[in-house]
Write a protein that holds these residues in place. Structure first.
Motif, short mmCIF file in Angstrom:
data_model
loop_
_atom_site.label_atom_id
_atom_site.label_comp_id
_atom_site.label_asym_id
_atom_site.label_seq_id
_atom_site.Cartn_x
_atom_site.Cartn_y
_atom_site.Cartn_z
N GLY A 197 0.81 -1.23 0.00
CA GLY A 197 0.00 0.00 0.00
C GLY A 197 0.83 1.26 0.00
N ALA A 198 2.15 1.13 0.15
CA ALA A 198 3.03 2.31 0.10
C ALA A 198 4.36 1.89 -0.52
N SER A 199 4.92 2.79 -1.32
CA SER A 199 6.16 2.46 -2.04
C SER A 199 7.29 3.43 -1.71
N PHE A 200 6.97 4.52 -1.02
CA PHE A 200 7.93 5.61 -0.85
C PHE A 200 7.91 6.05 0.61
N TYR A 201 9.08 6.09 1.24
CA TYR A 201 9.16 6.44 2.67
C TYR A 201 10.13 7.59 2.89
N LYS A 202 9.80 8.41 3.88
CA LYS A 202 10.68 9.53 4.25
C LYS A 202 11.31 9.24 5.61
N ILE A 203 12.62 9.43 5.66
CA ILE A 203 13.36 9.28 6.92
C ILE A 203 13.89 10.66 7.30
N GLY A 204 13.48 11.13 8.48
CA GLY A 204 13.92 12.44 8.96
C GLY A 204 14.90 12.29 10.10
N TYR A 205 15.12 13.40 10.84
CA TYR A 205 16.16 13.37 11.88
C TYR A 205 15.96 12.25 12.89
N ALA B 26 -5.22 4.71 14.02
CA ALA B 26 -5.52 3.42 14.66
C ALA B 26 -5.28 2.29 13.66
N ASP B 27 -5.58 2.56 12.39
CA ASP B 27 -5.36 1.55 11.34
C ASP B 27 -4.53 2.22 10.23
N PRO B 28 -3.19 2.19 10.34
CA PRO B 28 -2.35 2.89 9.36
C PRO B 28 -2.58 2.42 7.92
N ARG B 29 -2.84 1.13 7.75
CA ARG B 29 -3.03 0.63 6.38
C ARG B 29 -4.28 1.27 5.75
N ALA B 30 -5.36 1.34 6.55
CA ALA B 30 -6.60 1.95 6.03
C ALA B 30 -6.39 3.45 5.80
N ALA B 31 -5.64 4.10 6.70
CA ALA B 31 -5.40 5.54 6.53
C ALA B 31 -4.60 5.80 5.25
N ALA B 32 -3.57 4.95 5.00
CA ALA B 32 -2.78 5.12 3.79
C ALA B 32 -3.63 4.85 2.55
N ALA B 33 -4.49 3.85 2.63
CA ALA B 33 -5.36 3.53 1.48
C ALA B 33 -6.32 4.68 1.20
N ALA B 34 -6.79 5.34 2.26
CA ALA B 34 -7.71 6.46 2.06
C ALA B 34 -6.98 7.63 1.39
N VAL B 35 -5.72 7.87 1.79
CA VAL B 35 -4.95 8.93 1.13
C VAL B 35 -4.74 8.57 -0.34
N MET B 36 -4.39 7.30 -0.60
CA MET B 36 -4.18 6.88 -2.00
C MET B 36 -5.46 7.01 -2.82
N ASP B 37 -6.60 6.70 -2.21
CA ASP B 37 -7.87 6.84 -2.94
C ASP B 37 -8.09 8.30 -3.33
N GLU B 38 -7.79 9.20 -2.37
CA GLU B 38 -7.96 10.63 -2.69
C GLU B 38 -7.03 11.04 -3.81
#
Ligand SMILES: O=c1ccn([C@@H]2O[C@H](COP(=O)(O)O)[C@@H](O)[C@H]2O)c(=O)[nH]1
Length: 235
Positions: A34-42, A218-230
């Motif tokens: 459900g995600a292909s790109f990650y950001k790593i910060g400080y 609470a459900d990161p996978r569902a939250a990411a899917a909702a962003v992708m849907d948008e």
């Protein structure tokens, strides 16, 4: 730029703002494909995140190293030279002309793309004034976008609210990456210049950075899917 992003999933960059590599891996495995790109910060970079970056790259993920480098030009050049060896896709530097020129020199012919941070999305005009700047946010973003283009960096970090003004300045080839993304109803936190995922895509942002609305859901996978849907609905 948008037409050059082959995988729609790459338009969402999940910020791994967590304390340990173990926490980061838990999110990566929860999100799965459900995600292909990650950001790593400080936070993570100072806790094993550079090795994690290398590992994620070998696993086929894309990585944005958000280190926001800023120092004398020579030091930035040497730091960027070292970072080109990690295989990450994006690296941030602050959009100061000396810093950007140093970074471009350090990147050389490497594939790493340099992003210039114009004005942090947690700043409004009052915050800039407090920091000693005589420009409003939009004017500073415009100036820094012009300077970034002249310095030869590859892209801009700004609020999605400034995407159109930045695109006018930088033209079609540089990438625009926008943090401060908030799905409707999610907590704004310390961000001051926010848009929803759909608004950001419609405004012309290439990549959206989303942290807390996904990693603290609470459900990161569902939250990411909702962003992708948008994103898919607005692209
Ligand atoms: O102007 C900027 C530059 C970088 N960031 C970073 O993006 C994420 C946003 O996380 P949220 O939890 O979605 O607010 C975070 O890692 C920041 O360091 C930014 O917000 N604004």
């Amino acid at each position: 730029m948008t037409q050059k992003i082959n995988d729609l999933r790459d338009r969402m960059i999940v910020a791994l703002d967590v304390p340990t590599v173990w926490d980061a891996y838990r999110i990566v495995s929860t999100l799965g494909d459900g995600a292909s790109f990650y950001k790593i910060g400080y936070r993570l970079a100072f806790a094993g995140g550079l090795d994690l970056a290398r590992q994620l790259v070998t696993e086929g993920k894309k990585v944005f190293l958000d280190l926001k480098l800023h120092d004398i030009g020579n030091t930035v050049t040497e730091g960027v030279e070292s970072l080109t060896k990690l295989g990450v896709t994006f690296l941030t530097v602050h959009a100061y002309p000396q810093t950007m020129r140093g970074a471009v020199e350090g990147r050389g012919e490497a594939a790493l793309k340099l992003l210039a941070v114009t004005a942090l999305t947690s700043y409004d005009d009052g915050d800039l004034k407090d920091a000693g700047y005589g420009l409003a946010v939009r004017d500073l973003v415009r100036l820094r976008a012009q300077q970034a283009r002249s310095a030869g960096v590859d892209g801009i970090v700004c609020s999605a609210a400034e995407t159109e003004l930045v695109r006018d300045v930088i033209g079609p080839d540089m990438v625009i990456v926008t943090p401060g993304i908030r799905p409707a109803g999610s907590a704004v936190g310390d961000q001051k210049r926010t848009l929803t995922p759909a608004e950001a895509i419609r405004a012309g942002a290439d990549h959206l950075v989303v942290g807390r609305p996904i990693i603290r859901a609470a459900d990161p996978r569902a939250a990411a899917a909702a962003v992708m849907d948008e994103i898919a609905g607005a692209a």
